[in-house]
Design an enzyme around this catalytic site. Structure first.
Site, PDB file in Angstrom:
ATOM      1  N   GLY A 127       1.036  -1.057   0.126  1.00 44.44           N
ATOM      2  CA  GLY A 127      -0.143  -0.059   0.120  1.00 44.44           C
ATOM      3  C   GLY A 127       0.901   1.171  -0.005  1.00 44.44           C
ATOM      4  O   GLY A 127       1.087   1.890   0.903  1.00 44.44           O
ATOM      5  N   TYR A 128       1.384   1.602  -1.151  1.00 40.97           N
ATOM      6  CA  TYR A 128       2.201   2.714  -1.345  1.00 40.97           C
ATOM      7  C   TYR A 128       1.497   4.125  -2.041  1.00 40.97           C
ATOM      8  O   TYR A 128       1.428   4.838  -1.614  1.00 40.97           O
ATOM      9  CB  TYR A 128       3.740   2.352  -1.893  1.00 40.97           C
ATOM     10  CG  TYR A 128       4.872   2.016  -1.194  1.00 40.97           C
ATOM     11  CD1 TYR A 128       4.266   1.662   0.296  1.00 40.97           C
ATOM     12  CD2 TYR A 128       5.989   1.961  -1.294  1.00 40.97           C
ATOM     13  CE1 TYR A 128       5.314   1.121   1.059  1.00 40.97           C
ATOM     14  CE2 TYR A 128       7.154   1.592  -0.491  1.00 40.97           C
ATOM     15  CZ  TYR A 128       6.742   1.370   0.807  1.00 40.97           C
ATOM     16  OH  TYR A 128       7.632   1.041   1.736  1.00 40.97           O
ATOM     17  N   SER A 129       1.545   3.504  -3.410  1.00 44.88           N
ATOM     18  CA  SER A 129       0.762   4.679  -4.354  1.00 44.88           C
ATOM     19  C   SER A 129      -0.727   4.955  -4.025  1.00 44.88           C
ATOM     20  O   SER A 129      -1.371   4.167  -3.582  1.00 44.88           O
ATOM     21  CB  SER A 129       0.992   3.978  -5.758  1.00 44.88           C
ATOM     22  OG  SER A 129       2.128   3.881  -6.264  1.00 44.88           O
ATOM     23  N   GLU A 244      13.278  -3.684  -3.898  1.00 44.44           N
ATOM     24  CA  GLU A 244      12.230  -3.836  -5.070  1.00 44.44           C
ATOM     25  C   GLU A 244      12.950  -3.400  -6.258  1.00 44.44           C
ATOM     26  O   GLU A 244      12.782  -4.163  -7.311  1.00 44.44           O
ATOM     27  CB  GLU A 244      11.110  -2.982  -4.862  1.00 44.44           C
ATOM     28  CG  GLU A 244      10.108  -3.046  -5.953  1.00 44.44           C
ATOM     29  CD  GLU A 244       9.103  -1.943  -5.927  1.00 44.44           C
ATOM     30  OE1 GLU A 244       7.958  -2.216  -6.523  1.00 44.44           O
ATOM     31  OE2 GLU A 244       9.040  -0.959  -5.096  1.00 44.44           O
ATOM     32  N   THR A 378       9.162   5.614 -11.525  1.00 50.49           N
ATOM     33  CA  THR A 378       9.287   5.770 -13.192  1.00 50.49           C
ATOM     34  C   THR A 378      10.677   5.739 -13.663  1.00 50.49           C
ATOM     35  O   THR A 378      11.497   6.590 -12.600  1.00 50.49           O
ATOM     36  CB  THR A 378       8.368   7.098 -13.593  1.00 50.49           C
ATOM     37  OG1 THR A 378       8.883   8.196 -13.130  1.00 50.49           O
ATOM     38  CG2 THR A 378       6.919   7.036 -13.034  1.00 50.49           C
ATOM     39  N   ASN A 379      10.734   5.487 -14.877  1.00 53.76           N
ATOM     40  CA  ASN A 379      12.256   5.408 -15.167  1.00 53.76           C
ATOM     41  C   ASN A 379      12.846   6.900 -14.990  1.00 53.76           C
ATOM     42  O   ASN A 379      13.888   7.074 -15.081  1.00 53.76           O
ATOM     43  CB  ASN A 379      12.193   4.776 -16.643  1.00 53.76           C
ATOM     44  CG  ASN A 379      12.261   3.288 -16.522  1.00 53.76           C
ATOM     45  OD1 ASN A 379      11.970   2.677 -15.555  1.00 53.76           O
ATOM     46  ND2 ASN A 379      12.429   2.368 -17.679  1.00 53.76           N
ATOM     47  N   GLU A 380      11.843   7.751 -15.499  1.00 56.41           N
ATOM     48  CA  GLU A 380      12.285   9.283 -15.497  1.00 56.41           C
ATOM     49  C   GLU A 380      13.228   9.497 -14.172  1.00 56.41           C
ATOM     50  O   GLU A 380      13.972  10.148 -14.098  1.00 56.41           O
ATOM     51  CB  GLU A 380      11.260  10.102 -15.897  1.00 56.41           C
ATOM     52  CG  GLU A 380      10.818   9.806 -17.751  1.00 56.41           C
ATOM     53  CD  GLU A 380       9.889   8.773 -17.842  1.00 56.41           C
ATOM     54  OE1 GLU A 380       9.506   8.455 -19.117  1.00 56.41           O
ATOM     55  OE2 GLU A 380       9.653   8.193 -16.993  1.00 56.41           O
TER      56      GLU A 380
END
Length: 392
Positions: A127-129, A244, A378-380
């Site tokens: 439960g993070y995002s 992760e 995200t990769n950015e």
């Protein structure tokens, strides 16, 4: 770094290979090698077999019930399981929350929570995002207010992967609004059967409900379910995310899927095209390079050096490779990759009638893999982190 495994490590690999071959249920490799849906029962059957052997939580030290393997042994184990077609180990329990409980939890929490994870009996969710807090986790708004011997939790989490299977969920919650946002976050463990928790599946482009929204309406959480200190959850969250992102590289899965790509290309008659084969070769080189980077990290861990500062780089390259694998499989299969009717799949039709069973789920898989460059940060954002912490 010595790129060759020792004689002892090779013998260990052979031991794992033979055990997996003897104990992996025969119906599971067919599903894994063809990208078919795995149910909770499919995955948990394998987890309980591993748990009985003591091999589900391979990264755990012996003092907490793990096998006490080296990082290289863990890599070899995951490699053999992946190539054999075993279901992946969902990371939320064994790989993510367990190290946090070990490092920051009390002895009572060790005894209460770790055995259920090690045996494969308890399924954990993350439960993070939240709707307004994805890569920027410091913006979480789910609120936990303390009343006597419990917290009262209200708010919402989203993109909760496989939350419909969860027995327990670990959450970042806001317990203070004073000072920097990072300083007011706590780390709570919640029973998913608690009154006030509502779960709503989110149907994705591939037709699956892999992720969920989770709502908390005056959910009572006992004080003893707080990990570590109140308002120190940001520290624990960073500890968890480093584990992760290292796992998201998923190089063992990439090696297995590369073989699947070659098989599809040959069966669809495009492997003889030199230009298409060039694309496969480029991808294979990148997978080998990623594995070398992973082994470099493992070598650093073996020598006692800190290596998690490049976890973001592993995440970036691993997710990009997964997406390229899906794209090349789609190109190889052509029109046979397009049909995707969930009801037909549920009824047992996997493309047998047109002789293209290996192509039946490629369209859905392509859509699903769009997520890999987003989850886990995200990769950015990861590129910014790498630029700051690695390049200086």
């Amino acid at each position: 770094m010595n790129l060759e495994f020792t004689a002892g490590e090779q013998a260990f690999r052979e031991e794992v290979r033979n055990w997996v071959k003897a104990n992996l249920p025969s119906d599971l490799p067919h599903k894994v090698h063809n990208g078919l849906r795995l149910t909770r029962d499919d995955m948990q059957r394998w987890y309980k077999i591993l748990g009985k052997k003591g091999w589900l939580c391979v990264g755990w030290p012996r003092e907490f019930g793990g096998p006490g393997w080296t990082a290289v042994q863990k890599h070899l184990f995951e490699d053999e399981c992946s190539l054999a077609g075993a279901p992946r180990i969902v990371s939320f329990g064994p790989i993510m929350v367990a190290p946090v409980i070990m490092a920051f939890g009390s002895k009572e929490q060790h005894a209460r929570f770790l055995p259920g994870i090690a045996s494969g009996a308890i399924w954990w969710s993350q439960g993070y995002s939240e709707p307004g807090a994805g890569s920027d986790l410091a913006s979480v708004k789910t609120r936990a207010e303390r009343f006597g011997n419990h917290f009262l939790v209200n708010g919402q989490k989203t993109w909760t992967t496989l939350g419909q299977y969860g027995d327990w969920i670990f959450c970042l919650v806001r317990t203070s609004n004073e000072g920097k946002p990072q300083n007011g976050i706590s780390f709570l463990l919640m029973d998913m059967k608690s009154p006030g928790i509502t779960l709503r599946p989110i149907r994705l482009l591939d037709g699956e409900c892999e992720v969920n929204e989770v709502f908390f309406d005056n959910v009572e959480v006992p004080i003893e379910n707080l990990i570590g200190e109140e308002n120190k959850g940001w520290t624990y969250a960073k500890h968890l995310l480093s584990h992760e992102r290292t796992g998201i590289a998923n190089v063992n899965r990439a090696k297995r899927e590369l073989e699947r790509l070659k098989r599809i290309s040959k069966e669809e008659g495009v492997y003889g095209d030199a230009r298409f084969r060039d694309q496969i070769a480029k991808l294979e080189v990148d997978i080998v390079a990623l594995e070398m980077l992973v082994l470099r990290v493992l070598s650093a861990e073996k020598s006692g050096k800190q290596s998690l500062d490049i976890a973001g780089l592993l995440k970036i390259r691993g997710s990009e490779i997964q997406q390229r694998l899906g794209e090349l499989m789609m190109l190889a299969a052509g029109p046979f990759s397009l049909p995707h009717i969930p009801q037909a799949m549920e009824a047992g039709w996997q493309g047998d009638h047109v002789g293209a069973m290996h192509c039946a789920v490629l369209g859905a898989q392509y859509f699903n893999l769009r997520k890999t460059s987003i989850y886990g940060g995200t990769n950015e954002v990861q590129r910014n982190i790498v630029a700051q912490t690695v390049l200086g």
